[in-house]
Write a protein that holds these residues in place. Sequence first.
Motif, PDB file in Angstrom:
ATOM      1  N   VAL A  81      37.983  45.376  42.078  1.00 30.77           N
ATOM      2  CA  VAL A  81      38.728  45.451  43.017  1.00 30.77           C
ATOM      3  C   VAL A  81      38.832  46.633  44.021  1.00 30.77           C
ATOM      4  N   ALA A  82      38.082  47.743  43.302  1.00 29.62           N
ATOM      5  CA  ALA A  82      37.938  48.941  44.118  1.00 29.62           C
ATOM      6  C   ALA A  82      36.717  48.828  44.906  1.00 29.62           C
ATOM      7  N   GLN A  83      35.656  48.238  44.534  1.00 26.60           N
ATOM      8  CA  GLN A  83      34.325  47.964  45.068  1.00 26.60           C
ATOM      9  C   GLN A  83      34.684  47.170  46.388  1.00 26.60           C
ATOM     10  N   ALA A  84      35.550  46.482  46.606  1.00 23.63           N
ATOM     11  CA  ALA A  84      35.935  45.333  47.811  1.00 23.63           C
ATOM     12  C   ALA A  84      35.917  46.573  48.932  1.00 23.63           C
ATOM     13  N   GLU A  85      36.437  47.555  48.772  1.00 15.76           N
ATOM     14  CA  GLU A  85      36.511  48.649  49.718  1.00 15.76           C
ATOM     15  C   GLU A  85      35.374  49.627  49.860  1.00 15.76           C
ATOM     16  N   HIS A  86      35.111  50.106  48.584  1.00 16.54           N
ATOM     17  CA  HIS A  86      33.993  51.187  48.507  1.00 16.54           C
ATOM     18  C   HIS A  86      32.531  50.517  49.033  1.00 16.54           C
ATOM     19  N   GLY A  87      32.320  49.338  48.694  1.00 20.75           N
ATOM     20  CA  GLY A  87      31.234  48.573  49.140  1.00 20.75           C
ATOM     21  C   GLY A  87      30.934  48.792  50.458  1.00 20.75           C
ATOM     22  N   PRO A  88      31.679  48.109  51.400  1.00 15.67           N
ATOM     23  CA  PRO A  88      31.376  48.046  52.549  1.00 15.67           C
ATOM     24  C   PRO A  88      31.754  49.205  53.411  1.00 15.67           C
ATOM     25  N   ARG A  89      32.583  50.375  52.526  1.00 14.29           N
ATOM     26  CA  ARG A  89      33.036  51.550  53.132  1.00 14.29           C
ATOM     27  C   ARG A  89      33.905  51.252  54.267  1.00 14.29           C
ATOM     28  N   ALA A  90      34.937  50.469  53.583  1.00 18.93           N
ATOM     29  CA  ALA A  90      36.182  50.046  54.556  1.00 18.93           C
ATOM     30  C   ALA A  90      37.312  50.991  54.469  1.00 18.93           C
ATOM     31  N   TRP A  91      37.231  51.986  53.744  1.00 21.91           N
ATOM     32  CA  TRP A  91      38.494  52.876  53.511  1.00 21.91           C
ATOM     33  C   TRP A  91      38.805  53.542  54.697  1.00 21.91           C
ATOM     34  N   ASP A  92      37.988  53.859  55.583  1.00 21.99           N
ATOM     35  CA  ASP A  92      38.483  54.493  57.022  1.00 21.99           C
ATOM     36  C   ASP A  92      39.072  53.693  57.950  1.00 21.99           C
ATOM     37  N   HIS A  93      38.855  52.360  57.822  1.00 21.38           N
ATOM     38  CA  HIS A  93      39.282  51.657  58.645  1.00 21.38           C
ATOM     39  C   HIS A  93      40.851  51.263  58.330  1.00 21.38           C
ATOM     40  N   LEU A  94      40.715  50.997  57.021  1.00 23.26           N
ATOM     41  CA  LEU A  94      42.049  50.614  56.235  1.00 23.26           C
ATOM     42  C   LEU A  94      43.010  51.822  56.339  1.00 23.26           C
ATOM     43  N   ARG A  95      42.523  52.843  56.096  1.00 20.46           N
ATOM     44  CA  ARG A  95      43.715  54.128  56.174  1.00 20.46           C
ATOM     45  C   ARG A  95      44.045  54.440  57.569  1.00 20.46           C
ATOM     46  N   LEU A  97      44.914  52.055  59.785  1.00 18.14           N
ATOM     47  CA  LEU A  97      46.124  51.158  59.937  1.00 18.14           C
ATOM     48  C   LEU A  97      47.229  51.770  60.069  1.00 18.14           C
ATOM     49  N   PRO A  98      48.266  51.201  60.837  1.00 17.72           N
ATOM     50  CA  PRO A  98      49.903  51.712  61.005  1.00 17.72           C
ATOM     51  C   PRO A  98      50.451  51.350  59.874  1.00 17.72           C
ATOM     52  N   VAL A  99      50.130  51.617  58.629  1.00 21.82           N
ATOM     53  CA  VAL A  99      50.812  51.172  57.530  1.00 21.82           C
ATOM     54  C   VAL A  99      50.872  52.712  56.562  1.00 21.82           C
ATOM     55  N   PRO A 100      51.934  52.734  55.820  1.00 21.30           N
ATOM     56  CA  PRO A 100      51.926  53.792  54.725  1.00 21.30           C
ATOM     57  C   PRO A 100      50.645  53.824  53.905  1.00 21.30           C
ATOM     58  N   ARG A 101      49.913  54.913  53.621  1.00 22.82           N
ATOM     59  CA  ARG A 101      48.671  54.751  52.921  1.00 22.82           C
ATOM     60  C   ARG A 101      48.944  54.003  51.561  1.00 22.82           C
ATOM     61  N   TRP A 102      50.299  54.634  50.826  1.00 20.98           N
ATOM     62  CA  TRP A 102      50.388  54.212  49.688  1.00 20.98           C
ATOM     63  C   TRP A 102      50.454  52.593  49.450  1.00 20.98           C
ATOM     64  N   HIS A 103      50.687  51.788  50.388  1.00 18.98           N
ATOM     65  CA  HIS A 103      50.870  50.455  50.564  1.00 18.98           C
ATOM     66  C   HIS A 103      49.587  49.904  49.840  1.00 18.98           C
ATOM     67  N   LEU A 104      48.375  50.597  50.414  1.00 20.80           N
ATOM     68  CA  LEU A 104      47.178  50.087  50.173  1.00 20.80           C
ATOM     69  C   LEU A 104      46.768  50.068  48.652  1.00 20.80           C
ATOM     70  N   TYR A 105      47.190  51.329  48.059  1.00 19.50           N
ATOM     71  CA  TYR A 105      47.097  51.349  46.660  1.00 19.50           C
ATOM     72  C   TYR A 105      47.859  50.478  45.825  1.00 19.50           C
ATOM     73  N   ALA A 106      49.000  50.482  46.150  1.00 21.26           N
ATOM     74  CA  ALA A 106      50.120  49.802  45.528  1.00 21.26           C
ATOM     75  C   ALA A 106      49.885  48.179  45.364  1.00 21.26           C
ATOM     76  N   ALA A 107      49.373  47.726  46.533  1.00 16.30           N
ATOM     77  CA  ALA A 107      48.934  46.393  46.736  1.00 16.30           C
ATOM     78  C   ALA A 107      47.892  46.044  45.556  1.00 16.30           C
ATOM     79  N   LYS A 108      47.196  47.011  45.587  1.00 16.79           N
ATOM     80  CA  LYS A 108      45.960  46.641  44.711  1.00 16.79           C
ATOM     81  C   LYS A 108      46.515  46.633  43.157  1.00 16.79           C
ATOM     82  N   ALA A 109      47.302  47.647  43.095  1.00 16.32           N
ATOM     83  CA  ALA A 109      47.931  47.779  41.550  1.00 16.32           C
ATOM     84  C   ALA A 109      48.812  46.751  41.193  1.00 16.32           C
TER      85      ALA A 109
END
Length: 251
Positions: A81-95, A97-109
């Motif tokens: 699940v974590a490598q879906a973002e780590h692999g393509p280095r997508a965190w810069d793009h996701l973070r 976005l105009p959404v609270p950052r905790w949403h990204l991690y809560a959705a994964k949880a």
Amino acid sequence: MTALSRTPRFTTAIAVEAHKLRRSLALLLATVAPLLIAVFVFFNLLRGEKPAPWTMSLQSSAAIWAFFMLPMSITALTALVAQAEHGPRAWDHLRALPVPRWHLYAAKAVCMLALVAAMSLLLAALTSLAVVGAGIAKPAIAATGVLDIAGYLRLLGRIFLASWLLVAVQLWIALRWASFVPALATGIAGTFFAVVATSAKVGVAMPWQIPVNQLASDPARADLALALGLAGGMVCFALMLWRMGQREMPA
């Protein structure tokens, strides 16, 4: 911004995360893990010459699940699940976005917990089919007694709730470091020590051993482990969302 206006954003984050899961190997792993236990139960029953009670087969399945397959599956799934973002280095793009950052991690949880719950239900179905199938293939060893599916689901439900701390710890590590090695190493080490120290008193508070304590003969120990796993998981998830939301990006 009101809570009502924030809800669609979080719902969208969960939907996006679920879509990513469908395109990954996570669903395959989530299917194979319970299937392996059912296959083992099936062939193990065929080796016998006398019928075994339903209770024994179901307890055996739950023990294998809680003792080894669940912690190893959670280790692998959180890394995937974590490598879906780590692999393509997508965190810069996701973070950005105009959404609270905790949403990204809560959705994964949320998706991880839903995946583990689905695996538990699949295990119940496949194990029951395996026992029935073994009885059909070899009538002499057909299961005796009554199939207490409600009791089995209740046990698997307790194991699931007790695993929340394990899911939180493994997911936090997997998200915190871009490399999958720390998460895998932690999960393997935790499972190893849980196996070799099964009867240790500290096991009741060890994330990798808490789930199997739901099979303990002492109800007080099982209840304590359940409370620690569930409450500890909630606290750990909250800390993860707070801490990861403050970071610029996992490294």
